[in-house]
Design a protein around this motif. Structure first.
Motif, short mmCIF file in Angstrom:
data_model
loop_
_atom_site.label_atom_id
_atom_site.label_comp_id
_atom_site.label_asym_id
_atom_site.label_seq_id
_atom_site.Cartn_x
_atom_site.Cartn_y
_atom_site.Cartn_z
N ASN A 157 0.60 -1.10 -0.31
CA ASN A 157 -0.07 -0.04 -0.07
C ASN A 157 0.89 1.26 -0.14
OD1 ASN A 157 -1.33 2.26 1.50
ND2 ASN A 157 -2.50 1.01 1.44
N PHE A 158 0.62 2.33 -1.23
CA PHE A 158 1.94 3.79 -0.66
C PHE A 158 1.57 4.04 0.53
CE2 PHE A 158 1.96 7.90 -1.56
CZ PHE A 158 3.54 8.37 -2.66
N TRP A 159 0.39 4.24 1.24
CA TRP A 159 0.31 5.06 2.90
C TRP A 159 1.80 4.53 3.36
CZ3 TRP A 159 -1.39 9.64 0.99
CH2 TRP A 159 -2.43 9.39 -0.19
N PRO A 177 2.28 -1.80 -6.76
CA PRO A 177 2.33 -0.83 -5.22
C PRO A 177 0.54 -0.76 -5.63
CG PRO A 177 2.79 0.64 -6.58
CD PRO A 177 3.58 -1.07 -7.53
N LEU A 230 -2.80 1.89 -4.59
CA LEU A 230 -2.59 3.37 -4.03
C LEU A 230 -3.30 3.24 -2.49
CD1 LEU A 230 -3.40 6.28 -6.20
CD2 LEU A 230 -1.67 6.11 -4.21
N CYS A 242 1.41 6.19 -8.58
CA CYS A 242 2.60 5.48 -7.37
C CYS A 242 3.92 6.49 -7.64
CB CYS A 242 2.42 4.67 -6.81
SG CYS A 242 0.32 3.72 -6.43
#
Length: 250
Positions: free
Chosen positions: A132-134, A154, A156, A200
């Motif tokens: 997950n990007f976060w 990846p 978002l 990403c």
């Protein structure tokens, strides 16, 4: 098999154990703690038992061990750990000061912050992880020396759903600022969705100024490079086009 008190491999620099541990003591690890530089393991139950029973690895035991590559047991019937957290903590406890790490096996993204206790990591390979990007932002922030990362593709994730697409780049910049000057290379194994992956990549470049390298083969992927260029022309990314040019124009 046991080899009591014998040191069979003194001065060993590289150790690869791809089978279940064949000894019932610490024979393979004995006498080389001061010289071992590279370790590759598949974590079968006997291997884990030997490491634990003989306290093979301590925070100061292997000063020259810089590369640690771990594969989790391929046998799903082997219940090695009570939780994923215990699993990753055991993996990272093997030469905790190693600067290059590879862990092959599914790891829950919510456990990524555990890496924050191992700030010496410079190169990290998680080839099977869809990240997950976060969570990736959290990982990079927790590893101040990280320069190279390998993951699967990846995503978002759901965290951006309340943010309008054209406001996402500005949101990321304002929220996170610069998270790392050290991070420069990100290699991801697959392109599940060219547009999502390209987004990403560009978002990460906004908060990691020296991030300028991805897999060379992706530059030969017309769909991916088209997505990169098209995103750079959108209102959200256009104000940052100069910063992103080195990634999007190769």
């Amino acid at each position: 098999m046991a080899v009591p008190d014998a040191t069979l491999f003194p001065g060993l620099r590289t150790l690869c154990i791809g089978i279940d541990y064949p000894f019932c003591d610490d024979t393979l690890f004995r006498g080389n703690a001061a010289t071992l530089e590279r370790l590759e393991l598949i974590l079968y139950s006997a291997t884990i038992d030997a490491i634990r029973k003989y306290a093979v690895f301590t925070p100061d035991s292997h000063p020259k061990l810089k590369l640690v590559s771990i594969d989790l047991s391929p046998d799903p019937r082997v219940d090695l750990f009570s939780s994923f957290q215990e699993q990753i903590q055991f993996v990272l406890s093997i030469a905790p000061c190693a600067t290059v790490r590879r862990v092959d096996g599914q790891i829950l993204a919510r456990l990524l912050p555990l890496f924050g206790d191992f700030t010496s990591i410079r190169v990290l390979s998680l080839p099977e992880m869809v990240v997950n990007f976060w969570d990736m932002i959290a990982l990079i922030k927790s590893l101040p020396l990280l320069s190279d990362l390998r993951t699967s593709f990846p995503i978002l994730g759901p965290e951006h759903r309340d943010i309008k697409p054209n406001e996402l780049p500005s949101y990321v910049v304002k929220t996170f600022g610069t998270i790392s000057w050290q991070f420069c290379r990100w290699y991801f194994c697959d392109l599940d969705n060219s547009v999502a992956v390209a987004k990403c990549v560009l978002l990460l470049a906004l908060i990691c100024p020296n991030f300028k390298h991805i897999n060379p083969e992706h530059y030969d992927d017309d769909d991916f490079m088209c997505a990169m260029r098209e995103l750079c022309r959108t209102p959200g990314f256009k104000p940052f086009a100069a910063r992103l040019r080195s990634l999007a124009s190769k």
